[in-house]
Design a protein around this motif. Structure first.
Motif, PDB file in Angstrom:
ATOM      1  N   HIS A 143       0.833  -1.195   0.000  1.00 35.76           N
ATOM      2  CA  HIS A 143       0.000   0.000   0.000  1.00 35.76           C
ATOM      3  C   HIS A 143       0.875   1.254   0.000  1.00 35.76           C
ATOM      4  CE1 HIS A 143      -3.775  -2.047   0.353  1.00 35.76           C
ATOM      5  NE2 HIS A 143      -3.238  -2.837   1.246  1.00 35.76           N
ATOM      6  N   LEU A 144       0.891   1.929  -1.122  1.00 32.61           N
ATOM      7  CA  LEU A 144       1.657   3.168  -1.213  1.00 32.61           C
ATOM      8  C   LEU A 144       0.677   4.325  -1.102  1.00 32.61           C
ATOM      9  CD1 LEU A 144       3.988   2.307  -4.224  1.00 32.61           C
ATOM     10  CD2 LEU A 144       4.625   2.343  -1.822  1.00 32.61           C
ATOM     11  N   ASN A 145       1.094   5.394  -0.449  1.00 40.09           N
ATOM     12  CA  ASN A 145       0.197   6.545  -0.393  1.00 40.09           C
ATOM     13  C   ASN A 145       0.273   7.330  -1.706  1.00 40.09           C
ATOM     14  OD1 ASN A 145       2.335   8.406  -0.297  1.00 40.09           O
ATOM     15  ND2 ASN A 145       2.473   8.220   1.938  1.00 40.09           N
ATOM     16  N   ASP A 146      -0.633   8.269  -1.856  1.00 35.82           N
ATOM     17  CA  ASP A 146      -0.742   8.983  -3.139  1.00 35.82           C
ATOM     18  C   ASP A 146       0.552   9.706  -3.507  1.00 35.82           C
ATOM     19  OD1 ASP A 146      -3.255   8.058  -3.329  1.00 35.82           O
ATOM     20  OD2 ASP A 146      -4.258   9.936  -2.831  1.00 35.82           O
ATOM     21  N   LYS A 147       1.192  10.249  -2.518  1.00 37.93           N
ATOM     22  CA  LYS A 147       2.421  10.994  -2.791  1.00 37.93           C
ATOM     23  C   LYS A 147       3.487  10.068  -3.376  1.00 37.93           C
ATOM     24  CE  LYS A 147       4.769  14.877  -0.743  1.00 37.93           C
ATOM     25  NZ  LYS A 147       5.022  15.685   0.404  1.00 37.93           N
ATOM     26  N   GLU A 148       3.583   8.882  -2.778  1.00 41.54           N
ATOM     27  CA  GLU A 148       4.567   7.910  -3.285  1.00 41.54           C
ATOM     28  C   GLU A 148       4.199   7.450  -4.690  1.00 41.54           C
ATOM     29  OE1 GLU A 148       5.900   5.814   0.913  1.00 41.54           O
ATOM     30  OE2 GLU A 148       3.943   5.361   0.057  1.00 41.54           O
ATOM     31  N   LEU A 149       2.890   7.246  -4.906  1.00 41.69           N
ATOM     32  CA  LEU A 149       2.440   6.809  -6.228  1.00 41.69           C
ATOM     33  C   LEU A 149       2.750   7.871  -7.281  1.00 41.69           C
ATOM     34  CD1 LEU A 149      -0.979   5.165  -5.301  1.00 41.69           C
ATOM     35  CD2 LEU A 149       1.023   3.994  -6.191  1.00 41.69           C
ATOM     36  N   LEU A 150       2.509   9.110  -6.910  1.00 40.63           N
ATOM     37  CA  LEU A 150       2.780  10.200  -7.859  1.00 40.63           C
ATOM     38  C   LEU A 150       4.270  10.314  -8.155  1.00 40.63           C
ATOM     39  CD1 LEU A 150       0.313  12.874  -6.488  1.00 40.63           C
ATOM     40  CD2 LEU A 150       0.219  11.796  -8.727  1.00 40.63           C
ATOM     41  N   TYR A 151       5.067  10.114  -7.120  1.00 41.23           N
ATOM     42  CA  TYR A 151       6.525  10.166  -7.321  1.00 41.23           C
ATOM     43  C   TYR A 151       6.943   9.058  -8.292  1.00 41.23           C
ATOM     44  CZ  TYR A 151      11.484   9.675  -6.491  1.00 41.23           C
ATOM     45  OH  TYR A 151      12.839   9.570  -6.678  1.00 41.23           O
ATOM     46  N   GLN A 152       6.402   7.865  -8.057  1.00 40.12           N
ATOM     47  CA  GLN A 152       6.763   6.737  -8.927  1.00 40.12           C
ATOM     48  C   GLN A 152       6.280   6.964 -10.357  1.00 40.12           C
ATOM     49  OE1 GLN A 152       5.806   2.842  -7.497  1.00 40.12           O
ATOM     50  NE2 GLN A 152       7.093   3.039  -5.693  1.00 40.12           N
ATOM     51  N   PHE A 153       5.104   7.585 -10.479  1.00 40.57           N
ATOM     52  CA  PHE A 153       4.553   7.821 -11.824  1.00 40.57           C
ATOM     53  C   PHE A 153       5.493   8.716 -12.640  1.00 40.57           C
ATOM     54  CE2 PHE A 153       1.938  10.013 -14.953  1.00 40.57           C
ATOM     55  CZ  PHE A 153       1.232   8.960 -15.506  1.00 40.57           C
ATOM     56  N   LYS A 154       6.195   9.573 -11.944  1.00 38.12           N
ATOM     57  CA  LYS A 154       7.095  10.496 -12.661  1.00 38.12           C
ATOM     58  C   LYS A 154       8.449   9.858 -12.989  1.00 38.12           C
ATOM     59  CE  LYS A 154       4.553  14.464 -11.133  1.00 38.12           C
ATOM     60  NZ  LYS A 154       4.339  15.512 -10.178  1.00 38.12           N
ATOM     61  N   GLN A 155       8.668   8.628 -12.521  1.00 38.36           N
ATOM     62  CA  GLN A 155       9.880   7.902 -12.905  1.00 38.36           C
ATOM     63  C   GLN A 155       9.529   7.026 -14.114  1.00 38.36           C
ATOM     64  OE1 GLN A 155      12.307   8.967 -10.805  1.00 38.36           O
ATOM     65  NE2 GLN A 155      10.583   9.979  -9.799  1.00 38.36           N
ATOM     66  N   PRO A 156      10.194   7.231 -15.243  1.00 37.38           N
ATOM     67  CA  PRO A 156       9.816   6.503 -16.465  1.00 37.38           C
ATOM     68  C   PRO A 156       9.713   4.986 -16.293  1.00 37.38           C
ATOM     69  CG  PRO A 156      11.433   8.186 -16.958  1.00 37.38           C
ATOM     70  CD  PRO A 156      11.298   8.167 -15.471  1.00 37.38           C
ATOM     71  N   ASP A 157      10.646   4.402 -15.535  1.00 41.57           N
ATOM     72  CA  ASP A 157      10.619   2.936 -15.414  1.00 41.57           C
ATOM     73  C   ASP A 157       9.520   2.442 -14.474  1.00 41.57           C
ATOM     74  OD1 ASP A 157      12.110   4.279 -13.491  1.00 41.57           O
ATOM     75  OD2 ASP A 157      13.212   2.484 -12.932  1.00 41.57           O
ATOM     76  N   LEU A 158       8.975   3.329 -13.649  1.00 39.19           N
ATOM     77  CA  LEU A 158       7.934   2.915 -12.694  1.00 39.19           C
ATOM     78  C   LEU A 158       6.558   3.434 -13.087  1.00 39.19           C
ATOM     79  CD1 LEU A 158       9.844   3.635  -9.361  1.00 39.19           C
ATOM     80  CD2 LEU A 158       9.477   1.411 -10.407  1.00 39.19           C
ATOM     81  N   LYS A 159       6.504   4.209 -14.165  1.00 42.83           N
ATOM     82  CA  LYS A 159       5.280   4.920 -14.527  1.00 42.83           C
ATOM     83  C   LYS A 159       4.059   3.991 -14.655  1.00 42.83           C
ATOM     84  CE  LYS A 159       3.587   8.291 -17.830  1.00 42.83           C
ATOM     85  NZ  LYS A 159       3.893   9.243 -18.863  1.00 42.83           N
ATOM     86  N   GLU A 160       4.198   2.956 -15.466  1.00 41.19           N
ATOM     87  CA  GLU A 160       3.038   2.073 -15.715  1.00 41.19           C
ATOM     88  C   GLU A 160       2.614   1.344 -14.454  1.00 41.19           C
ATOM     89  OE1 GLU A 160       2.916  -0.389 -19.129  1.00 41.19           O
ATOM     90  OE2 GLU A 160       3.606   1.198 -20.470  1.00 41.19           O
ATOM     91  N   ARG A 161       3.603   0.928 -13.678  1.00 39.93           N
ATOM     92  CA  ARG A 161       3.288   0.198 -12.455  1.00 39.93           C
ATOM     93  C   ARG A 161       2.539   1.114 -11.480  1.00 39.93           C
ATOM     94  NH1 ARG A 161       6.097  -0.005  -7.974  1.00 39.93           N
ATOM     95  NH2 ARG A 161       5.771  -1.712  -6.504  1.00 39.93           N
ATOM     96  N   ALA A 162       3.024   2.338 -11.362  1.00 39.96           N
ATOM     97  CA  ALA A 162       2.382   3.304 -10.458  1.00 39.96           C
ATOM     98  C   ALA A 162       0.961   3.612 -10.930  1.00 39.96           C
ATOM     99  CB  ALA A 162       3.203   4.585 -10.406  1.00 39.96           C
ATOM    100  N   PHE A 163       0.812   3.741 -12.237  1.00 40.88           N
ATOM    101  CA  PHE A 163      -0.526   4.035 -12.773  1.00 40.88           C
ATOM    102  C   PHE A 163      -1.489   2.876 -12.468  1.00 40.88           C
ATOM    103  CE2 PHE A 163      -3.641   3.914 -16.266  1.00 40.88           C
ATOM    104  CZ  PHE A 163      -4.242   5.142 -16.054  1.00 40.88           C
ATOM    105  N   THR A 164      -1.001   1.660 -12.672  1.00 40.34           N
ATOM    106  CA  THR A 164      -1.846   0.488 -12.377  1.00 40.34           C
ATOM    107  C   THR A 164      -2.277   0.497 -10.912  1.00 40.34           C
ATOM    108  OG1 THR A 164      -0.618  -0.724 -14.046  1.00 40.34           O
ATOM    109  CG2 THR A 164      -1.932  -2.047 -12.527  1.00 40.34           C
ATOM    110  N   LEU A 165      -1.342   0.861 -10.040  1.00 33.23           N
ATOM    111  CA  LEU A 165      -1.683   0.893  -8.605  1.00 33.23           C
ATOM    112  C   LEU A 165      -2.720   1.984  -8.312  1.00 33.23           C
ATOM    113  CD1 LEU A 165       1.839   0.318  -7.009  1.00 33.23           C
ATOM    114  CD2 LEU A 165      -0.073  -1.269  -7.036  1.00 33.23           C
ATOM    115  N   ILE A 166      -2.605   3.106  -9.006  1.00 26.52           N
ATOM    116  CA  ILE A 166      -3.588   4.190  -8.810  1.00 26.52           C
ATOM    117  C   ILE A 166      -4.965   3.712  -9.280  1.00 26.52           C
ATOM    118  CG2 ILE A 166      -4.285   6.489  -9.633  1.00 26.52           C
ATOM    119  CD1 ILE A 166      -1.261   7.194  -9.680  1.00 26.52           C
TER     120      ILE A 166
END
Lengths: 240, 181
Positions: free
Chosen positions: B2-25
């Motif tokens: 469980h990542l909080n929104d801030k962490e998810l947004l940070y990950q979304f802005k990393q190219p290699d984590l973008k899709e994974r973060a989006f899926t989690l959102i």
């Protein structure tokens, strides 16, 4: 048996007088003691148990049939109702209390595993170009919007009819300038060029070649056009 | 995880984590947003279309999302706007009057396989469909999502006072409908 002999030999060596005594049990027990001993011990153990353990597990009370069905849900609902500080519930109680009695469980059905299999198909899209209006005040934004529409319309004229004289182009610009704010707002509210009548000066063709042509317009060309053709609405009203 | 929104947004802005973060959102908010949309558009297929479209917009806009507002609020705003746009399009495409479009939504409710005219929960759905679109949204956000007015104000960009008035009118109308039908 060998062990018994060893013990006897040992005792004989240590204390021969004792070793030679007859092995007779001198103690007596009440007659039939061992026959009933087992039952008595069990009875004794039961008598010394904790009193609660002696009560039958069958409860003497009855509960209405189906009492426990949905009991947890009922309790939860009641608890929610009585939770102090439930602002939404309290508010609704003062407006439309009847609505607080209705379950909020969704009544609509969803296909099985819909949420588990939900797959959002996303693709990188080219962001739209954004042109700054700089210091142009809010009161003249509609006029600027009209100018932008003019660019698009002029672009279409240039593209469709390159051979036509510049007077035709000037005519088109003049026609657009004559539009009132109301007409421009109506056009903007239409939401799409496709919904504009072919008779309107705003009308644009929707074919692919035209779209490609519009994409080739540079930001500088559009900014230049805005500088040359931007007419504040106040001036417009004076002219008209 | 469980990542909080801030962490998810940070990950979304990393190219290699973008899709994974989006899926989690998507996974985190899909059900809440689906039900918000579904209550507006009624039909599952329509709700699914609107949900997909809104998440596509989220994908395209999340890069520039300003973290001075909550992700949750922003998502609700997009879902609300997409639902309203969808309903407006339905109205424009329809050759019938607006009233008939409203009754069309009621008919969709009645066509649901689980519909039971005697159940209060279904009557409530019919009552909600009688409300104007904006009141419908305010009622749903408050009644079902129990959203504070302050937050709703950010979602709908409307003053808290106006939202309170809107909710009061809506709740009264809904109650009247149920008691009289």
């Amino acid at each position: 048996m060998e062990e018994k002999n060893t013990i006897r030999e040992e005792l004989q060596a240590l204390c021969p007088a004792v070793a030679n005594l007859a092995r007779i049990n001198v103690y007596t027990v009440p007659e039939g003691y061992f026959q009933k001993l087992g039952e008595r011990i069990v009875q004794y153990v039961k008598q010394n148990e904790e009193p609660s353990l002696q009560i039958s597990s069958a409860t003497p009370f009855n509960v209405p049939v189906g009492y426990f069905d949905g009991l947890a849900e009922k309790i939860l609902n009641k608890a929610k109702q009585q939770t102090p500080g439930n602002e939404v519930r309290d508010e609704l109680n003062s407006i439309a209390p009847f609505l607080n009695n209705i379950s909020k469980v969704p009544v609509f059905s969803v296909p099985p595993n819909y949420f588990e299999t939900l797959n959002i198909k996303v693709a990188e899209q080219k962001p739209a170009r954004i042109f700054s209006f700089g210091n142009i005040s809010k009161t003249v934004r509609y006029a600027v919007a009209a100018a932008i529409i003019g660019i698009v319309a002029i672009g279409s004229v240039l593209f469709i009819n390159k051979e036509k004289s510049s007077s035709a182009l000037s005519y088109k610009v003049e026609e657009i300038r004559k539009l009132s704010d109301k007409e421009i707002i109506e056009f903007l509210n239409a939401g799409s060029f496709a919904e504009v009548s072919p008779n309107s000066p705003m009308y644009l063709p929707q074919d692919q070649d035209y779209k490609q042509f519009m994409e080739t317009l540079t930001e500088e060309e559009i900014q230049e056009f805005l500088k040359q053709n931007y007419v504040p609405s106040e001036t417009q009203s004076k002219e008209s | 995880m469980h990542l909080n929104d801030k962490e998810l947004l940070y990950q979304f802005k990393q190219p290699d984590l973008k899709e994974r973060a989006f899926t989690l959102i998507v996974k985190k908010y899909q059900e809440k947003l689906y039900w918000h949309i579904r209550r507006m558009v009624v039909d599952h297929d329509d709700a699914n279309d609107v949900l997909q479209n809104m998440f596509v917009k989220v994908w395209n806009g999340l890069e520039n999302f300003r973290e001075d507002s909550q992700l949750y609020t922003w998502l609700y705003r997009i879902a609300t706007n997409e639902s309203l746009t969808f309903i407006e399009q339905q109205k424009r495409r329809s050759t019938t009057s607006f009233d008939e479009v409203e009754s069309g939504l009621s008919n969709k409710i009645k066509a649901d396989p689980g519909f039971d005219a005697n159940k209060l929960e279904w009557k409530l759905q019919l009552a909600i469909q009688q409300l104007p679109d904006k009141q419908k949204i305010v009622f749903n956000l408050r009644y079902y999502d129990e959203m504070p007015y302050e937050e709703m104000s950010r979602v709908l960009e409307t003053s808290e006072g106006a939202l309170k008035a809107s909710y009061h009118h809506a709740a009264k109308k809904v109650e009247d409908f149920i008691l009289n039908h």
